[in-house]
Scaffold this motif. Structure first.
Motif, PDB file in Angstrom:
ATOM      1  N   UNK A 100      -8.355 -10.304  -8.503  1.00 65.08           N
ATOM      2  CA  UNK A 100      -7.134 -10.448  -7.723  1.00 65.08           C
ATOM      3  C   UNK A 100      -6.538  -9.122  -7.299  1.00 65.08           C
ATOM      4  N   UNK A 101      -6.950  -8.036  -7.952  1.00 63.66           N
ATOM      5  CA  UNK A 101      -6.503  -6.704  -7.543  1.00 63.66           C
ATOM      6  C   UNK A 101      -7.433  -6.156  -6.468  1.00 63.66           C
ATOM      7  N   UNK A 102      -6.886  -5.363  -5.568  1.00 63.77           N
ATOM      8  CA  UNK A 102      -7.702  -4.740  -4.537  1.00 63.77           C
ATOM      9  C   UNK A 102      -8.588  -3.659  -5.158  1.00 63.77           C
ATOM     10  N   UNK A 103      -9.857  -3.649  -4.777  1.00 65.58           N
ATOM     11  CA  UNK A 103     -10.773  -2.611  -5.235  1.00 65.58           C
ATOM     12  C   UNK A 103     -10.827  -1.518  -4.163  1.00 65.58           C
ATOM     13  N   UNK A 104     -10.589  -0.294  -4.559  1.00 68.04           N
ATOM     14  CA  UNK A 104     -10.642   0.847  -3.646  1.00 68.04           C
ATOM     15  C   UNK A 104     -11.813   1.729  -4.041  1.00 68.04           C
ATOM     16  N   UNK A 105     -12.720   1.961  -3.108  1.00 76.26           N
ATOM     17  CA  UNK A 105     -13.928   2.747  -3.374  1.00 76.26           C
ATOM     18  C   UNK A 105     -13.803   4.084  -2.648  1.00 76.26           C
ATOM     19  N   UNK A 106     -13.951   5.175  -3.375  1.00 80.59           N
ATOM     20  CA  UNK A 106     -13.796   6.498  -2.775  1.00 80.59           C
ATOM     21  C   UNK A 106     -15.046   7.340  -2.995  1.00 80.59           C
ATOM     22  N   UNK A 107     -15.375   8.129  -1.990  1.00 83.67           N
ATOM     23  CA  UNK A 107     -16.507   9.050  -2.058  1.00 83.67           C
ATOM     24  C   UNK A 107     -16.404  10.035  -0.922  1.00 83.67           C
ATOM     25  N   UNK A 108     -17.137  11.120  -1.035  1.00 83.91           N
ATOM     26  CA  UNK A 108     -17.051  12.180  -0.035  1.00 83.91           C
ATOM     27  C   UNK A 108     -18.453  12.563   0.422  1.00 83.91           C
ATOM     28  N   UNK A 109     -18.558  13.011   1.689  1.00 79.00           N
ATOM     29  CA  UNK A 109     -19.837  13.454   2.250  1.00 79.00           C
ATOM     30  C   UNK A 109     -20.902  12.362   2.114  1.00 79.00           C
ATOM     31  N   UNK A 110     -22.077  12.668   1.563  1.00 75.12           N
ATOM     32  CA  UNK A 110     -23.130  11.653   1.436  1.00 75.12           C
ATOM     33  C   UNK A 110     -22.667  10.478   0.575  1.00 75.12           C
ATOM     34  N   UNK A 111     -21.844  10.759  -0.413  1.00 77.57           N
ATOM     35  CA  UNK A 111     -21.353   9.685  -1.286  1.00 77.57           C
ATOM     36  C   UNK A 111     -20.483   8.691  -0.544  1.00 77.57           C
ATOM     37  N   UNK A 112     -19.909   9.109   0.592  1.00 77.16           N
ATOM     38  CA  UNK A 112     -19.093   8.189   1.385  1.00 77.16           C
ATOM     39  C   UNK A 112     -19.920   7.015   1.894  1.00 77.16           C
ATOM     40  N   UNK A 113     -21.207   7.253   2.182  1.00 78.53           N
ATOM     41  CA  UNK A 113     -22.076   6.169   2.644  1.00 78.53           C
ATOM     42  C   UNK A 113     -22.328   5.165   1.516  1.00 78.53           C
ATOM     43  N   UNK A 114     -22.492   5.666   0.301  1.00 80.24           N
ATOM     44  CA  UNK A 114     -22.667   4.779  -0.848  1.00 80.24           C
ATOM     45  C   UNK A 114     -21.390   3.981  -1.087  1.00 80.24           C
ATOM     46  N   UNK A 115     -20.248   4.644  -0.946  1.00 77.52           N
ATOM     47  CA  UNK A 115     -18.959   3.966  -1.119  1.00 77.52           C
ATOM     48  C   UNK A 115     -18.791   2.836  -0.112  1.00 77.52           C
ATOM     49  N   UNK A 116     -19.170   3.108   1.142  1.00 75.70           N
ATOM     50  CA  UNK A 116     -19.055   2.087   2.189  1.00 75.70           C
ATOM     51  C   UNK A 116     -19.955   0.900   1.874  1.00 75.70           C
ATOM     52  N   UNK A 117     -21.156   1.180   1.377  1.00 79.74           N
ATOM     53  CA  UNK A 117     -22.079   0.088   1.033  1.00 79.74           C
ATOM     54  C   UNK A 117     -21.503  -0.763  -0.102  1.00 79.74           C
ATOM     55  N   UNK A 118     -20.994  -0.106  -1.142  1.00 80.04           N
ATOM     56  CA  UNK A 118     -20.416  -0.831  -2.275  1.00 80.04           C
ATOM     57  C   UNK A 118     -19.270  -1.725  -1.800  1.00 80.04           C
ATOM     58  N   UNK A 119     -18.423  -1.195  -0.943  1.00 81.03           N
ATOM     59  CA  UNK A 119     -17.295  -1.973  -0.425  1.00 81.03           C
ATOM     60  C   UNK A 119     -17.768  -3.179   0.375  1.00 81.03           C
ATOM     61  N   UNK A 120     -18.787  -2.985   1.211  1.00 78.92           N
ATOM     62  CA  UNK A 120     -19.317  -4.089   2.016  1.00 78.92           C
ATOM     63  C   UNK A 120     -19.897  -5.191   1.126  1.00 78.92           C
ATOM     64  N   UNK A 121     -20.612  -4.798   0.079  1.00 81.14           N
ATOM     65  CA  UNK A 121     -21.207  -5.793  -0.830  1.00 81.14           C
ATOM     66  C   UNK A 121     -20.109  -6.577  -1.545  1.00 81.14           C
ATOM     67  N   UNK A 122     -19.081  -5.880  -1.995  1.00 82.73           N
ATOM     68  CA  UNK A 122     -17.975  -6.560  -2.673  1.00 82.73           C
ATOM     69  C   UNK A 122     -17.297  -7.564  -1.740  1.00 82.73           C
ATOM     70  N   UNK A 123     -17.047  -7.140  -0.517  1.00 81.06           N
ATOM     71  CA  UNK A 123     -16.418  -8.044   0.450  1.00 81.06           C
ATOM     72  C   UNK A 123     -17.319  -9.236   0.765  1.00 81.06           C
ATOM     73  N   UNK A 124     -18.626  -9.004   0.821  1.00 83.52           N
ATOM     74  CA  UNK A 124     -19.575 -10.091   1.064  1.00 83.52           C
ATOM     75  C   UNK A 124     -19.453 -11.163  -0.017  1.00 83.52           C
TER      76      UNK A 124
END
Length: 233
Positions: A100-124
């Motif tokens: 019920x809490x919002x999940x916030x995924x943070x990363x920088x540079x190359x890690x930002x792509x991993x963060x985006x993937x993790x967020x997309x999977x969670x939303x899926x």
């Protein structure tokens, strides 16, 4: 040796860079070079050499030499990612506690792509999440509870540390995917998954950067375990 990267990441002085450059040039003879000899040849003191090792999150001079020698060797390729049962269970427990809490995924540079993937999977999987590089999501004016997921190979980024410090202040849960458990970000996290692939000198020569692939495999294993645990209840 990528001295510019080391200087920016660890805020090294000119003396620090001189010591590292000297040791890197002597990489084949490091076992014969004492800390006093290094200090003498670099016109500094043994204390300054030890201080440099501590800046790099190393235990001392011997580990500094080991890491420099290791950086000149081909990296072993390990294909398997093994997680402890306790780690998987703790991940599922933290996810359940933050349902019920919002999940916030943070990363920088190359890690930002991993963060985006993790967020997309969670939303899926209908688990609300966002990926961001900003701290506004968890500042003192925001009353919403969040689960913070941090992705960082070095675990040394200053702006990520500020974000994590804010999350700690807000008593938010923090799960980190890092390249080493010695990173400052690890100490503030409730749960850390480390690939043990990072050293200050891991960018010295071209070699596989295994952190990103291993982190994806680790996350996929964890999220599947969590989804299955929900369905079995």
């Amino acid at each position: 040796m990528n001295l510019r990267y080391l200087q920016e990441t660890y805020r090294l002085t000119k003396t620090d860079l001189q010591i590292l450059s000297y040791l890197d040039q002597q990489s084949c003879l490091l076992s014969e070079i004492s800390i006093r000899q290094t200090a003498k040849d670099c016109f500094t003191s043994p204390t300054s050499v030890m201080r440099l090792a501590k800046k790099l999150n190393l235990s001392g001079y011997n580990e500094l030499l080991y890491k420099i020698k290791e950086s000149h060797l081909p990296a072993p390729v390990v294909s398997e990612v093994t997680l402890l049962k306790e780690e998987i269970e703790q991940f599922c427990r933290l996810m359940q506690q933050n349902q019920g809490n919002l999940i916030t995924v943070v990363g920088n540079n190359f890690s930002a792509h991993i963060s985006a993937y993790i967020s997309e999977v969670l939303n899926f999987h209908c688990i609300p999440s966002v990926t961001t590089a900003h701290t506004q999501m968890i500042n003192s004016r925001n009353s919403q509870n969040i689960l913070l997921i941090v992705v960082s190979h070095s675990g040394e980024e200053e702006h990520l540390q500020k974000t994590v410090d804010l999350a700690v202040e807000r008593k938010n849960t923090i799960i980190s995917f890092l390249g080493t458990k010695r990173a400052p970000l690890a100490a503030a996290s409730d749960l850390v998954f480390s690939t043990n692939s990072y050293s200050p000198f891991s960018t010295n020569v071209a070699q596989p950067q295994l952190f990103f692939g291993r982190t994806l495999v680790t996350f996929e294993t964890l999220i599947c375990a969590y989804i299955n645990s929900k369905e079995n209840k």
